[in-house]
Design an enzyme around this catalytic site. Structure first.
Site, PDB file in Angstrom:
ATOM      1  N   LYS A  63     -35.829  33.078   1.408  1.00  0.00           N
ATOM      2  CA  LYS A  63     -36.834  34.144   1.287  1.00  0.00           C
ATOM      3  C   LYS A  63     -37.568  34.022  -0.047  1.00  0.00           C
ATOM      4  CE  LYS A  63     -34.306  37.073   4.480  1.00  0.00           C
ATOM      5  NZ  LYS A  63     -33.264  38.083   4.687  1.00  0.00           N
ATOM      6  N   GLN A  86     -29.768  42.182   1.206  1.00  0.00           N
ATOM      7  CA  GLN A  86     -29.265  41.214   2.181  1.00  0.00           C
ATOM      8  C   GLN A  86     -27.997  41.750   2.852  1.00  0.00           C
ATOM      9  OE1 GLN A  86     -30.885  38.314   3.068  1.00  0.00           O
ATOM     10  NE2 GLN A  86     -29.369  38.200   4.686  1.00  0.00           N
ATOM     11  N   ASP A  95     -37.885  45.644   5.086  1.00  0.00           N
ATOM     12  CA  ASP A  95     -37.072  45.248   6.243  1.00  0.00           C
ATOM     13  C   ASP A  95     -37.318  46.175   7.434  1.00  0.00           C
ATOM     14  OD1 ASP A  95     -35.614  42.946   6.254  1.00  0.00           O
ATOM     15  OD2 ASP A  95     -33.917  43.769   5.142  1.00  0.00           O
TER      16      ASP A  95
END
Ligand code: NDP
Length: 293
Positions: free
Chosen positions: A54, A98, A121
């Site tokens: 990422k 994460q 997200d």
């Protein structure tokens, strides 16, 4: 008939290029560089790899990434404090925690702490709630489900009026994909582990999304001729010809389904690359929100 291959690597590349151009224009017009903060708790190798991928993708698109790696035995209160400090940091537009987090940390509590306007997200309950409601739009759409919709649209698949069947109802894939397809006027059926006669449902689908986590479960006899089949699954299958002893396969039995479907995503190279591309798009959008544009 052999299905057209939906090339996720190519389509994700197009999107990353588009985001890169938009970021460059934002820098030129507003003197502003979007920033993504990543939070990695512990040293799970797979999670560390995802975070690195990422960060690399951010750099390629001209997005600044700020990495926070904290030990696996950090207290929940320490993770919450970190997220709160990132909420308050004007240089940070998006916050990516994460997952999975270590067992002693309540994921829900952490995700709920992320500022709605930095929830790149798209997992904040308010964003999911808006996704579910008619006439409301979330600030951010979860990346993998959004990537699936882009794959379908950019491959010319008609969503409006289509029969869409989703196998899987998880919070991160199945459920949001179903809500997105419904927003695009598909007629949606959600199947899960208690569904009776799964094949009876999947055989009616013009669009079939498999997000099950069961290796090669959807076979050619379960697919309507000409259907668009999106395989979200990532599973390991023993393969002695590979150095690591296995290869990656999806939830769809690719060899039998490609002979029946009209279009199909491969694994790897289908849905996988889209997730990061959509994260970059969400981070750019978060910067727009911060700038009030
Ligand atoms: P979950 O395990 O959270 O959900 C699986 C879903 O499949 C559940 O709703 C479950 O039903 C359903 N299911 C399980 N067994 C059956 C069955 N025999 N028949 C019908 N339905 C069944 O998985 P995720 O949604 O997180 O992930 C799904 C797959 O996608 C995994 O392989 C994962 O690795 C992959 N993935 C890929 C991503 C990418 O970027 N390409 C991103 C995220 C996930 P029930 O609710 O009843 O238990």
């Amino acid at each position: 008939m052999t299905a057209n291959i939906i090339d996720g690597t190519r389509i994700a590349g197009e999107i990353r290029q588009e985001v890169g151009e938009a970021v460059a224009a934002m820098k030129a017009e507003h003197g502003y560089t979007p920033g993504l903060a990543t939070v990695l708790v512990g040293d799970n190798p797979a999670s560390a790899t995802y975070v690195r991928m990422k960060q690399k993708a951010c750099a390629e698109a001209g997005i600044r990434s700020i990495g926070h790696n904290i030990p696996a035995d950090s207290l929940e209160s320490e993770v919450l404090e970190l997220v709160s400090s990132l909420n308050a940091d004007p240089e940070v537009n998006g916050i990516l925690v994460q997952l999975p987090l270590p067992d002693h940390i309540d994921e829900e509590a952490v995700l709920n702490t992320i500022d709605l306007e930095k929830d790149v997200d798209g997992f904040h309950p308010v964003n999911i709630g808006r996704l579910a409601m008619k006439g409301r739009d979330p600030l951010f759409i979860p990346c993998t489900p959004h990537g699936i919709i882009e794959l379908l649209k950019r491959s010319g698949v008609q969503l409006s009026g289509a029969e869409a069947v989703i196998v899987g109802r998880s919070n991160i894939v199945g459920l949001p994909v179903a809500m997105l397809l419904q927003k695009d006027n598909a007629t949606v059926t959600i199947c899960h582990s208690r569904t009776r006669d799964l094949g009876g449902h999947t055989r009616r689908a013009d669009i079939l999304v498999a997000a099950i986590g069961r290796r090669e479960m959807i076979t050619g006899d379960m697919v309507k001729p000409g259907a668009a089949v999106i395989d979200v699954g990532i599973n390991q299958k023993e393969d002695p010809t590979k150095k690591r002893g296995y290869r990656l396969v999806g939830d769809v039995d690719y060899d039998s389904v490609k002979e029946v479907a009209g279009a199909i995503t491969p694994v790897p190279g289908g849905v996988g690359p889209m997730t990061i591309a959509m994260l970059l798009g969400n981070t750019y959008r978060a910067a727009e929100i911060a700038l009030g544009i």
